[in-house]
Design a protein around this motif. Structure first.
Motif, mmCIF file in Angstrom:
data_model
loop_
_atom_site.group_PDB
_atom_site.id
_atom_site.type_symbol
_atom_site.label_atom_id
_atom_site.label_comp_id
_atom_site.label_asym_id
_atom_site.label_seq_id
_atom_site.Cartn_x
_atom_site.Cartn_y
_atom_site.Cartn_z
ATOM 1 N N ILE A 185 -29.784 -65.179 14.794
ATOM 2 C CA ILE A 185 -29.227 -66.644 14.815
ATOM 3 C C ILE A 185 -30.192 -67.300 15.913
ATOM 4 C CG2 ILE A 185 -27.031 -66.186 13.552
ATOM 5 C CD1 ILE A 185 -25.904 -65.743 16.047
ATOM 6 N N ASP A 186 -30.069 -68.464 15.632
ATOM 7 C CA ASP A 186 -30.638 -69.619 16.726
ATOM 8 C C ASP A 186 -29.631 -69.636 18.034
ATOM 9 O OD1 ASP A 186 -31.164 -73.136 16.892
ATOM 10 O OD2 ASP A 186 -31.629 -71.527 18.402
ATOM 11 N N MET A 187 -30.101 -69.052 19.122
ATOM 12 C CA MET A 187 -29.070 -69.013 20.183
ATOM 13 C C MET A 187 -29.043 -70.417 20.974
ATOM 14 S SD MET A 187 -30.318 -65.353 21.526
ATOM 15 C CE MET A 187 -28.794 -64.942 22.456
ATOM 16 N N ASN A 188 -29.999 -71.291 20.494
ATOM 17 C CA ASN A 188 -29.741 -72.690 20.907
ATOM 18 C C ASN A 188 -29.177 -73.496 20.164
ATOM 19 O OD1 ASN A 188 -31.510 -72.081 23.358
ATOM 20 N ND2 ASN A 188 -33.229 -71.879 21.943
ATOM 21 N N GLU B 49 -34.265 -66.524 29.208
ATOM 22 C CA GLU B 49 -33.319 -67.524 29.134
ATOM 23 C C GLU B 49 -32.178 -67.301 28.449
ATOM 24 O OE1 GLU B 49 -36.279 -67.836 27.728
ATOM 25 O OE2 GLU B 49 -36.191 -68.462 25.812
ATOM 26 N N GLN B 50 -32.181 -66.288 27.528
ATOM 27 C CA GLN B 50 -31.093 -65.931 26.660
ATOM 28 C C GLN B 50 -30.354 -64.657 27.075
ATOM 29 O OE1 GLN B 50 -30.266 -68.071 24.762
ATOM 30 N NE2 GLN B 50 -32.133 -69.083 23.708
ATOM 31 N N LYS B 51 -30.862 -64.052 28.085
ATOM 32 C CA LYS B 51 -30.031 -62.997 28.771
ATOM 33 C C LYS B 51 -28.522 -62.935 28.930
ATOM 34 C CE LYS B 51 -31.020 -58.798 31.467
ATOM 35 N NZ LYS B 51 -32.106 -58.162 32.385
ATOM 36 N N HIS B 52 -28.327 -64.245 29.449
ATOM 37 C CA HIS B 52 -27.032 -64.398 29.792
ATOM 38 C C HIS B 52 -25.963 -64.325 28.875
ATOM 39 C CE1 HIS B 52 -26.328 -68.599 28.404
ATOM 40 N NE2 HIS B 52 -27.475 -68.649 28.336
ATOM 41 N N HIS B 53 -26.573 -64.699 27.484
ATOM 42 C CA HIS B 53 -25.455 -64.502 26.274
ATOM 43 C C HIS B 53 -25.277 -63.019 26.113
ATOM 44 C CE1 HIS B 53 -25.552 -68.624 25.112
ATOM 45 N NE2 HIS B 53 -26.725 -68.726 25.097
#
Ligand code: ADA
Length: 569
Positions: free
Chosen positions: A344-347, A387-391
């Motif tokens: 899925i698009d994490m943005n 930039e997505q690691k925090h999710h």
């Protein structure tokens, strides 16, 4: 029935499964004007794609039924699943809305009449309102796709019972958390009692303030019970009863399996002993039922999965129907359950809110299933992107905070570019050597190279953790048989899976395998990428969409039984 066992002997409960009024609605994702007429009937649970003319309908619809309320009771409606957004109206008043087809939810209402109209608006469209349901390598159906239950609850009722088994030497303990909800205007006292394994426990009087939910926790020690495990899936009923004075006024029954599942070095331990997981990824999809698979068909799927020599199922890629999990509890099949995400698009503007809700609801509703041995998240999302690691960190911390009793994982297709293996307890990778590029001859050298990388500092924290090959396999068009054994033939699928199982099932550094996938599934035909798949289906099943076995069925069965026998043939 929303579960395979009876959860109440005192609380009045009735199933709302059956024929409901139905009409489609083209007024947009949000419910607007209520329908003036209903032009057909639909079964609940079912998918509207089973109605002639609606086989490919993506839009909105209204479903209606009548129920009877009781003067001294509040109604609590429990929905096993609505695909993918349900908005609930009682006597024309909106009482709740829920996004995501794959997690249960409940709504409370206190109608002024005994004859009550229950109206449900359902939407299965894609767009800015939906981050988790999107055009994908599976199909988003429409409808009330899992069972619905009407409960008549007193002013103060038992909203949830969570039970966590703990090993205590040769005996067991049970941590119990009971949530009491007070819908009334005044503070009240209620007596709480529990019973399990032939013993009864009094928790005394509990005070619950108006409008409050009070959580009562306790630990039952020194329980003389048998462990839950494959081959001996022993289950015990935990009955919690609420008293107003000497009168029992409410109850909740849960089922408990006494087992621990933990990580130790490279190994996965069930009740302190190493276990090697071998099984399948299974989508909730069926040619006859869509995602609204009835109990008999679920039971047949699990009979095939056990016949194939499996002890493990991954609920790719979302929380499953609780009845399926109940069956896994009863059959002794270990489950990797994951919240709803596939590439899925994490943005996406709704991503964080919707994935957090899916994960929280999975943890809240499915906690008591002993078959669930690990929690998963974010299948093949952006675990390579800093930039997505925090999710990943936020969701894995949420799981650890809510349920420290189970290890956590995520299935990655980023291999040696992944940056998040250090956040999980178990490393899991999806690998398709022999299908998406590279030939079957590269299966062994590739995995050896990956393991060297994983157990080095370059893996950023993956070193020494158990490794599961969470997806592998190949496609085959059912009935396409040819001696040239090329892509899409059943013969080629046999060649790839035989080569993969020969390596993965016996590798000392691999603790588990999940074949992709159990059955062929419908995919989203509206999308230009996915509709290039033959039959607009994902054809990597070991059985087809009707559960007819392909040639590869016997290959898997032979390889798994060789593992169980302990030889590598
Ligand atoms: C990915 C994905 C699966 C499926 C598979 C495939 O690994 O996780 O959902 O789409 O690819 O069949 O290509």
């Amino acid at each position: 029935m929303i579960r395979t066992f009876r959860q109440h002997r005192i609380r009045a409960v009735e199933s709302l499964d059956g024929l409901w009024d139905f009409t489609t609605d083209d007024s947009g994702p949000q419910p607007r004007r209520k329908p003036r007429r209903f032009d057909r009937k639909i079964l609940v649970p079912s998918v509207w794609q089973r109605l002639p003319g609606l086989e490919a309908y993506r839009g909105q619809a209204w479903l209606r039924t009548q129920v009877t309320a009781r003067p001294d009771r509040t109604i609590r409606l429990v929905f096993g699943g609505v695909s993918h957004t349900g908005t609930i109206f009682v006597n024309g008043k909106q009482v709740g809305t829920h996004y995501d087809a794959f997690t249960p939810f409940d709504v409370i209402a206190k109608p002024s009449t005994s004859d009550v109209e229950l109206l449900v608006h359902v939407d299965n469209t894609f767009g800015d309102h939906s981050a988790l349901h999107k055009p994908n390598d599976y199909y988003t159906y429409g409808g009330i796709t899992r069972p619905v239950e009407l409960q008549h609850v007193p002013e103060v009722f038992i909203e949830r019972v969570a039970a966590t088994p703990k090993r205590a030497g040769r005996r067991w303990a049970l941590e119990v958390s009971i949530e009491l909800r007070n819908l009334g205007q005044g503070t009240v006292k209620r007596g709480v009692e529990m019973a399990i394994a032939g013993d009864e426990y009094e928790l005394g009087l509990v005070t619950v303030a108006a409008g409050e939910t009070r959580i009562v926790t306790t630990v039952l020690d020194n329980l003389d019970v048998e462990a839950w495990q494959p081959g001996q899936p022993r289950l015990y009923e935990l009955a919690v009863t609420l008293f107003d004075g000497d009168t029992p006024v409410d109850d909740q029954i849960e089922r408990v399996g006494f087992r621990t599942f933990e990580v130790r070095g490279h190994s996965l331990l069930l009740n302190g002993r190493p276990i090697r997981l071998r099984g399948y990824n299974r989508h909730e999809d069926h040619s006859q039922f869509g995602c609204a698979i009835p109990l008999e068909a679920m039971t047949h799927d699990l009979a095939l999965i056990q016949d194939l020599g499996c002890n493990f199922v991954r609920t790719s890629h979302y929380p499953n129907d609780q009845r399926f999990l109940d069956l896994c509890d009863e059959l002794g099949i270990c489950v990797w359950e994951e919240s709803h995400a596939r590439q899925i698009d994490m943005n996406h503007p709704r991503f964080a809110q919707q994935i957090d809700a899916s994960t929280e609801e999975m943890l809240r509703w499915h906690h008591n299933h002993p078959s669930i041995v690990m929690w998963g998240i974010l299948n093949e999302c952006d675990s390579h992107a800093p930039e997505q690691k925090h999710h990943y960190a936020r969701l894995l911390k949420m799981i650890r905070r809510t349920d420290p009793s189970r290890p956590r994982t995520f299935a990655s297709h980023r291999s040696m570019n992944d940056r998040c293996f250090g956040l999980a307890d178990i490393v899991a990778i999806n690998v398709y050597r022999g299908w998406y590029g590279a030939d079957v001859g590269t299966i062994r050298p590739w995995i050896e190279n990956f393991i060297r990388w994983l157990d080095s500092p370059r893996s950023r924290g993956g070193a020494g953790k158990p490794l599961i090959i969470s997806e592998f396999g190949a496609g085959a068009i059912p009935g396409y048989r040819a001696p040239h054994r090329s892509h899409w033939t059943e013969e080629y699928q046999c060649d790839v899976l035989d080569a993969e199982l020969k390596v993965y099932l016996h590798h000392p550094r691999i603790s588990g395998t999940a074949i992709w996938q159990f059955c062929d599934v419908r995919i989203t035909p509206e999308d230009g990428w996915w509709n290039r798949r033959p039959r607009t289906m994902n054809n990597k099943g070991t059985v087809d969409q009707h559960r007819q076995p392909k040639l590869v069925y016997e290959i898997v069965k032979r390889r798994h039984s060789a593992l169980v026998r302990g030889d590598g043939r």
